[in-house]
Design a protein around this motif. Structure first.
Motif, mmCIF file in Angstrom:
data_model
loop_
_atom_site.group_PDB
_atom_site.id
_atom_site.type_symbol
_atom_site.label_atom_id
_atom_site.label_comp_id
_atom_site.label_asym_id
_atom_site.label_seq_id
_atom_site.Cartn_x
_atom_site.Cartn_y
_atom_site.Cartn_z
ATOM 1 N N LEU A 383 0.828 -6.624 -12.299
ATOM 2 C CA LEU A 383 -0.595 -6.719 -12.599
ATOM 3 C C LEU A 383 -1.164 -8.126 -12.455
ATOM 4 O O LEU A 383 -2.311 -8.297 -12.039
ATOM 5 N N ASP A 384 -0.379 -9.144 -12.798
ATOM 6 C CA ASP A 384 -0.870 -10.510 -12.593
ATOM 7 C C ASP A 384 -1.089 -10.781 -11.103
ATOM 8 O O ASP A 384 -2.070 -11.431 -10.711
ATOM 9 N N GLY A 385 -0.185 -10.271 -10.279
ATOM 10 C CA GLY A 385 -0.335 -10.432 -8.832
ATOM 11 C C GLY A 385 -1.543 -9.676 -8.304
ATOM 12 O O GLY A 385 -2.246 -10.168 -7.419
ATOM 13 N N VAL A 386 -1.781 -8.490 -8.831
ATOM 14 C CA VAL A 386 -2.957 -7.718 -8.430
ATOM 15 C C VAL A 386 -4.227 -8.511 -8.719
ATOM 16 O O VAL A 386 -5.149 -8.584 -7.897
ATOM 17 N N THR A 387 -4.280 -9.132 -9.898
ATOM 18 C CA THR A 387 -5.441 -9.940 -10.269
ATOM 19 C C THR A 387 -5.599 -11.136 -9.340
ATOM 20 O O THR A 387 -6.715 -11.491 -8.943
ATOM 21 N N ALA A 406 -2.207 9.437 -15.261
ATOM 22 C CA ALA A 406 -3.158 10.091 -16.172
ATOM 23 C C ALA A 406 -2.677 11.471 -16.590
ATOM 24 O O ALA A 406 -3.090 11.982 -17.644
ATOM 25 N N ARG A 407 -1.806 12.077 -15.804
ATOM 26 C CA ARG A 407 -1.248 13.385 -16.187
ATOM 27 C C ARG A 407 -0.271 13.247 -17.352
ATOM 28 O O ARG A 407 0.123 14.241 -17.949
ATOM 29 N N TYR A 408 0.114 12.014 -17.659
ATOM 30 C CA TYR A 408 1.055 11.740 -18.752
ATOM 31 C C TYR A 408 0.378 10.850 -19.799
ATOM 32 O O TYR A 408 0.971 9.906 -20.315
ATOM 33 N N ALA A 409 -0.871 11.167 -20.099
ATOM 34 C CA ALA A 409 -1.695 10.292 -20.945
ATOM 35 C C ALA A 409 -1.091 10.045 -22.323
ATOM 36 O O ALA A 409 -1.331 9.002 -22.936
ATOM 37 N N LEU A 417 0.094 0.785 -20.937
ATOM 38 C CA LEU A 417 -0.339 0.263 -19.653
ATOM 39 C C LEU A 417 -1.795 0.618 -19.344
ATOM 40 O O LEU A 417 -2.495 -0.131 -18.655
ATOM 41 N N GLY A 418 -2.247 1.729 -19.876
ATOM 42 C CA GLY A 418 -3.520 2.324 -19.493
ATOM 43 C C GLY A 418 -4.728 1.418 -19.461
ATOM 44 O O GLY A 418 -5.448 1.369 -18.450
ATOM 45 N N PRO A 419 -5.023 0.668 -20.524
ATOM 46 C CA PRO A 419 -6.254 -0.130 -20.528
ATOM 47 C C PRO A 419 -6.338 -1.136 -19.377
ATOM 48 O O PRO A 419 -7.353 -1.220 -18.688
ATOM 49 N N ARG A 420 -5.275 -1.904 -19.166
ATOM 50 C CA ARG A 420 -5.330 -2.911 -18.104
ATOM 51 C C ARG A 420 -5.282 -2.262 -16.724
ATOM 52 O O ARG A 420 -5.959 -2.706 -15.795
ATOM 53 N N LEU A 421 -4.490 -1.210 -16.577
ATOM 54 C CA LEU A 421 -4.423 -0.515 -15.298
ATOM 55 C C LEU A 421 -5.795 0.058 -14.940
ATOM 56 O O LEU A 421 -6.241 -0.020 -13.794
ATOM 57 N N THR A 423 -8.705 -1.068 -15.830
ATOM 58 C CA THR A 423 -9.609 -2.161 -15.448
ATOM 59 C C THR A 423 -9.353 -2.618 -14.026
ATOM 60 O O THR A 423 -10.272 -2.760 -13.214
ATOM 61 N N LEU A 424 -8.067 -2.833 -13.679
ATOM 62 C CA LEU A 424 -7.746 -3.348 -12.364
ATOM 63 C C LEU A 424 -7.959 -2.305 -11.256
ATOM 64 O O LEU A 424 -8.257 -2.660 -10.123
ATOM 65 N N SER A 425 -7.815 -1.038 -11.569
ATOM 66 C CA SER A 425 -8.009 -0.022 -10.554
ATOM 67 C C SER A 425 -9.465 0.180 -10.191
ATOM 68 O O SER A 425 -9.798 0.936 -9.266
ATOM 69 N N HIS A 426 -10.358 -0.520 -10.903
ATOM 70 C CA HIS A 426 -11.783 -0.455 -10.577
ATOM 71 C C HIS A 426 -12.304 -1.804 -10.093
ATOM 72 O O HIS A 426 -13.511 -2.075 -10.129
ATOM 73 N N LEU A 427 -11.391 -2.678 -9.615
ATOM 74 C CA LEU A 427 -11.824 -3.948 -9.054
ATOM 75 C C LEU A 427 -12.720 -3.729 -7.845
ATOM 76 O O LEU A 427 -13.640 -4.478 -7.560
ATOM 77 N N PHE A 428 -12.421 -2.673 -7.087
ATOM 78 C CA PHE A 428 -13.184 -2.340 -5.892
ATOM 79 C C PHE A 428 -13.528 -0.859 -5.973
ATOM 80 O O PHE A 428 -12.921 -0.098 -6.708
ATOM 81 N N THR A 429 -14.467 -0.457 -5.157
ATOM 82 C CA THR A 429 -14.756 0.958 -4.977
ATOM 83 C C THR A 429 -14.671 1.249 -3.490
ATOM 84 O O THR A 429 -15.683 1.258 -2.777
ATOM 85 N N PRO A 430 -13.440 1.419 -2.967
ATOM 86 C CA PRO A 430 -13.267 1.602 -1.525
ATOM 87 C C PRO A 430 -14.023 2.823 -1.036
ATOM 88 O O PRO A 430 -14.167 3.783 -1.758
#
Length: 430
Positions: A383-387, A406-409, A417-421, A423-430
């Motif tokens: 995640l640090d690398g993703v940022t 998300a199927r294993y919420a 992991l959920g909160p940071r994941l 956030t980072l998965s919405h850095l872009f809207t491809p």
């Protein structure tokens, strides 16, 4: 996939029964709930692309289930037209507290907009540049390009793009004031800069801008007498369609780039891209054939040029890494995770963008195989690398990973992991 598919559901049920599998057995094989599979079979719920790929592989459908899913054709209407290398002015607006902007403008447009009154630095030379100054710029620019590509592995594209664009412009302009031999070398190197700018622009999520820069790279190379970069431009366009999940266009573009007149490296990279397209389509045999062709071509490439290498320079064994990538899309996550484990161990830790790109796909493979704790542990280290690298293409896989997890919420690792994941998965809207 926004609409449920009765045809897909019926075919899935037919093939499941022919294989002698109960819903419970298929659920265990693909790591989706029995209830969800039942809804898909009855046409009540649309299948995700991941579910389609996993079912296709588990039932040995050889792409038949994947083919039932409607593929959205790539929109190529925004493909930029070719142009001469000297037909436009390049204008950058650099802001210390906001986004930087790049604008290509026709020279008449520049004059009518009053842009000519801006602060300028112009060389009003009446003759050619001295051989020493041109050679010095060429040598320095080659050295800088290697450093910029290494730096691009650890920083976000926006920090590098202004200086890369300026360097490309310098090489383009200097080429107009030198002898023919030096001009060709300057334009060849400038085309490599422009192609790299195109890649970084795609990493910002701007597909149209990426295609524009790729075309500028082709124009510069052609002006210097090199027609081969046009072949690599097809591979770059195929990368855009790959991230649009358009298997048909990806395969078609990659095949066009395997013309026998092109150098072995370009044809090998094109064969790799074709393999990725076949993987999207669920065609295992065609994918493996393309990968074998890629390996043969890349092993026998001739490298006598002074110009920077085209394509990635951070993968010790690119064909094996792409094999792991393809196995994820082919619905074979366990095989994929094993191959990606082997290949990522060979990648330098300094190549952060490469580590993140293939590391996220490895985590996706483990999650798709039901190994949730390990998938979450791998993701956490990335995640640090993703940022740091802020990659639109990596974010695409990160979003896919987030959907699987998300199927294993309720799983403890996923909750942590959920909160940071998210956030980072919405850095872009491809």
């Amino acid at each position: 996939m926004s609409q449920p598919s009765t045809d897909f559901g019926e075919e899935l049920r037919k093939r499941r029964l022919e294989a002698g599998l109960s819903l419970t057995a298929l659920s265990g094989a693909v790591h989706y709930s029995k209830a969800q599979l039942s809804k898909v079979e009855r046409g009540i719920k649309a299948p995700s692309r991941d579910l389609v790929r996993l079912c296709d592989a588990a039932l040995g459908a050889d792409g038949a289930l994947t083919a039932l899913v409607t593929q959205v054709a790539a929109d190529t209407s925004d493909e930029p037209a070719p142009g001469r290398v000297d037909e436009e002015e390049w204008i950058m607006q650099l802001s210390p507290d906001g986004p930087n902007r790049f604008h290509p403008m026709g020279r008449r447009e520049v004059m009518s907009a009053g842009a000519a009154s801006l602060m300028t630095w112009r060389s009003d030379r009446t003759g050619p540049a001295s051989p020493a100054s041109a050679a010095g710029m060429l040598e320095a620019s080659r050295s800088l390009f290697t450093h910029y590509r290494r730096l691009g592995q650890t920083v976000e594209p926006g920090l590098l793009l202004p200086v890369l664009i300026a360097q490309t412009h310098t090489l383009r302009e200097l080429s107009a004031h030198t002898d023919t031999g030096t001009r060709r070398q300057l334009l060849a190197l400038g085309s490599r800069y422009a192609e790299y700018v195109g890649w970084l622009v795609q990493e910002t999520g701007d597909e149209h801008g990426a295609l524009w820069w790729t075309q500028r790279a082709v124009d510069m190379a052609a002006a210097g007498g090199d027609q081969t970069l046009a072949g690599y431009a097809l591979i770059r366009r195929a990368l855009v369609t790959l991230y649009r999940d358009d298997a048909e266009q990806t395969i078609a573009l990659a095949r066009r780039a395997q013309n026998g007149t092109l150098p072995p490296r370009i044809r090998g990279l094109a064969a790799q891209r074709e393999a990725q397209g076949h993987a999207l389509a669920g065609d295992l045999r065609a994918c493996l054939r393309a990968l074998e062709r890629a390996r043969t071509l890349l092993e026998h490439q001739e490298d006598g040029s002074d110009e920077p290498v085209i394509g990635t320079m951070h993968l010790p064994d690119p064909v094996s890494m792409v094999t792991g990538w393809c196995l994820v899309d082919l619905g074979r996550p366990r095989e994929a995770s094993e191959e990606l484990d082997r290949q990522l161990a060979l990648v330098s830790q300094d190549a952060v963008r490469t580590q993140v790109r293939y590391g996220v796909r490895r985590a996706l493979a483990y999650a798709s195989a039901g190994e949730i704790d390990h998938a979450c542990a791998l993701t956490t280290t990335l995640l640090d690398g993703v940022t740091a690298v802020r990659s639109s293409t990596v974010t695409t896989d990160l979003q896919r990973l987030a959907r699987v997890l998300a199927r294993y919420a309720d799983h403890p690792s996923v909750r942590r992991l959920g909160p940071r994941l998210g956030t980072l998965s919405h850095l872009f809207t491809p």
